[in-house]
Motif scaffolding. Structure first.
Motif, short mmCIF file in Angstrom:
data_model
loop_
_atom_site.label_atom_id
_atom_site.label_comp_id
_atom_site.label_asym_id
_atom_site.label_seq_id
_atom_site.Cartn_x
_atom_site.Cartn_y
_atom_site.Cartn_z
N LYS A 26 7.16 -16.22 6.78
CA LYS A 26 7.24 -16.19 8.24
C LYS A 26 6.03 -16.93 8.78
O LYS A 26 5.02 -17.07 8.10
N TYR A 27 6.12 -17.35 10.04
CA TYR A 27 4.97 -17.97 10.69
C TYR A 27 4.79 -17.39 12.08
O TYR A 27 5.72 -16.82 12.67
N SER A 28 3.57 -17.52 12.59
CA SER A 28 3.22 -17.07 13.94
C SER A 28 2.48 -18.19 14.64
O SER A 28 1.61 -18.84 14.05
N ASN A 29 2.80 -18.41 15.90
CA ASN A 29 2.10 -19.40 16.71
C ASN A 29 1.14 -18.78 17.72
O ASN A 29 0.54 -19.49 18.52
N ASP A 30 1.01 -17.44 17.67
CA ASP A 30 0.15 -16.76 18.65
C ASP A 30 -0.84 -15.82 17.99
O ASP A 30 -1.13 -14.74 18.50
N GLY A 31 -1.36 -16.23 16.86
CA GLY A 31 -2.39 -15.44 16.19
C GLY A 31 -1.89 -14.16 15.54
O GLY A 31 -2.68 -13.28 15.24
N GLY A 32 -0.59 -14.04 15.34
CA GLY A 32 -0.04 -12.88 14.67
C GLY A 32 0.56 -11.83 15.58
O GLY A 32 1.01 -10.79 15.12
N THR A 33 0.59 -12.09 16.87
CA THR A 33 1.20 -11.12 17.79
C THR A 33 2.70 -11.06 17.59
O THR A 33 3.29 -9.99 17.54
N THR A 34 3.33 -12.22 17.47
CA THR A 34 4.77 -12.28 17.18
C THR A 34 4.98 -13.20 15.97
O THR A 34 4.15 -14.08 15.70
N TRP A 35 6.11 -13.01 15.29
CA TRP A 35 6.40 -13.76 14.06
C TRP A 35 7.82 -14.30 14.10
O TRP A 35 8.70 -13.72 14.74
N SER A 36 8.03 -15.38 13.39
CA SER A 36 9.36 -16.01 13.28
C SER A 36 10.30 -15.12 12.48
O SER A 36 9.89 -14.11 11.90
N SER A 37 11.55 -15.54 12.42
CA SER A 37 12.47 -14.88 11.50
C SER A 37 12.07 -15.26 10.07
O SER A 37 11.30 -16.19 9.84
N THR A 38 12.60 -14.55 9.10
CA THR A 38 12.22 -14.73 7.70
C THR A 38 12.91 -15.95 7.09
O THR A 38 14.11 -16.12 7.23
N ASN A 39 12.10 -16.78 6.43
CA ASN A 39 12.63 -17.86 5.58
C ASN A 39 12.80 -17.29 4.19
O ASN A 39 11.86 -16.69 3.65
N GLU A 40 13.95 -17.48 3.58
CA GLU A 40 14.19 -17.04 2.21
C GLU A 40 14.26 -18.27 1.32
O GLU A 40 15.08 -19.16 1.54
N ILE A 41 13.39 -18.33 0.33
CA ILE A 41 13.30 -19.48 -0.57
C ILE A 41 14.24 -19.24 -1.75
O ILE A 41 14.05 -18.29 -2.51
N PRO A 42 15.26 -20.09 -1.92
CA PRO A 42 16.24 -19.85 -2.99
C PRO A 42 15.69 -20.14 -4.38
O PRO A 42 14.75 -20.94 -4.55
N HIS A 43 16.27 -19.49 -5.37
CA HIS A 43 15.94 -19.76 -6.77
C HIS A 43 16.42 -21.16 -7.17
O HIS A 43 17.37 -21.67 -6.58
N ILE A 44 15.78 -21.72 -8.20
CA ILE A 44 16.22 -23.02 -8.69
C ILE A 44 17.48 -22.90 -9.53
O ILE A 44 18.19 -23.87 -9.72
N SER A 45 17.75 -21.70 -10.05
CA SER A 45 19.04 -21.41 -10.68
C SER A 45 19.33 -19.93 -10.51
O SER A 45 18.44 -19.16 -10.17
N GLY A 46 20.55 -19.54 -10.77
CA GLY A 46 21.05 -18.23 -10.41
C GLY A 46 20.33 -16.99 -10.87
O GLY A 46 20.02 -16.13 -10.07
N ALA A 47 20.02 -16.84 -12.14
CA ALA A 47 19.57 -15.57 -12.67
C ALA A 47 18.05 -15.49 -12.83
O ALA A 47 17.55 -14.89 -13.77
N LEU A 48 17.31 -16.06 -11.92
CA LEU A 48 15.85 -16.06 -12.03
C LEU A 48 15.23 -15.07 -11.07
O LEU A 48 15.89 -14.48 -10.22
N SER A 49 13.93 -14.91 -11.19
CA SER A 49 13.14 -14.08 -10.31
C SER A 49 11.94 -14.91 -9.87
O SER A 49 11.50 -15.80 -10.59
N SER A 50 11.40 -14.62 -8.70
CA SER A 50 10.26 -15.37 -8.19
C SER A 50 9.04 -14.47 -8.08
O SER A 50 9.16 -13.26 -7.93
N ALA A 51 7.85 -15.09 -8.13
CA ALA A 51 6.61 -14.31 -8.04
C ALA A 51 5.43 -15.21 -7.72
O ALA A 51 5.53 -16.44 -7.76
N ASP A 52 4.31 -14.57 -7.41
CA ASP A 52 2.98 -15.19 -7.36
C ASP A 52 2.89 -16.36 -6.39
O ASP A 52 2.46 -17.46 -6.74
#
Length: 164
Positions: free
Chosen positions: A65-91
């Motif tokens: 998410k991002y904020s343009n007002d120092g963290g008072t309000t935030w955008s909707s959530t961006n979901e980053i897709p996996h590079i293939s189906g059965a993976l997990s993301s981290a770090d």
């Protein structure tokens, strides 16, 4: 007035003034963890947060998410897709370059057998609103019989030197 009364008064004033804030960016009952926050070096009111978050049917993915007002309000959530189906993301980690581009680094991997996985880097030219196609920095196949893709981070040389 005694000094400790002044301190207590000051702390109470800050806590009710709105200066201190504590916002739940995810509003999720499921796992959300290992957050990373970056401040735009050209605009201290522009913040970008990324974290590991659960998504039904996909397991752990990277969200931002991002904020343009120092963290008072935030955008909707961006979901980053996996590079293939059965993976997990981290770090996940984030960093700006001197041109204002934002980079995201994270791993996408098979967290059961550790037979496939990559350290990926994505670029955002609009401050975290959208993220480009991932580029592989390192693959688990680059280092057989080792877990070489765990705990990456990103650092960008923003000096005026030759590696900027």
């Amino acid at each position: 007035m005694k000094p400790y009364y002044i301190t207590i008064f000051y702390l109470l004033t800050i806590s009710f003034s709105g200066i201190a804030q504590n916002l739940n960016l995810t509003n999720s009952a499921a796992f959300d963890g290992e957050p990373y926050l970056v401040i735009d070096p050209n605009n201290d009111q522009h913040l970008v947060a990324a974290w590991m978050g659960f998504k039904l049917g996909e397991g752990i993915i990277i969200k931002s998410k991002y904020s343009n007002d120092g963290g008072t309000t935030w955008s909707s959530t961006n979901e980053i897709p996996h590079i293939s189906g059965a993976l997990s993301s981290a770090d996940v980690s984030l960093e700006y370059d001197s041109n204002g581009n934002l980079f995201m680094c994270y791993i996408d991997y098979d967290n059961q057998n550790f037979t496939q996985g990559e350290i990926l880097v994505r670029k955002s030219i609009d401050g975290g609103l959208t993220w480009g196609t991932p580029v592989t920095a390192t693959s688990i196949t680059d280092c057989p019989n080792q877990l070489c893709i765990d705990r990456p981070w990103i650092a960008i040389d923003n000096s005026t030197g030759p590696n900027n």
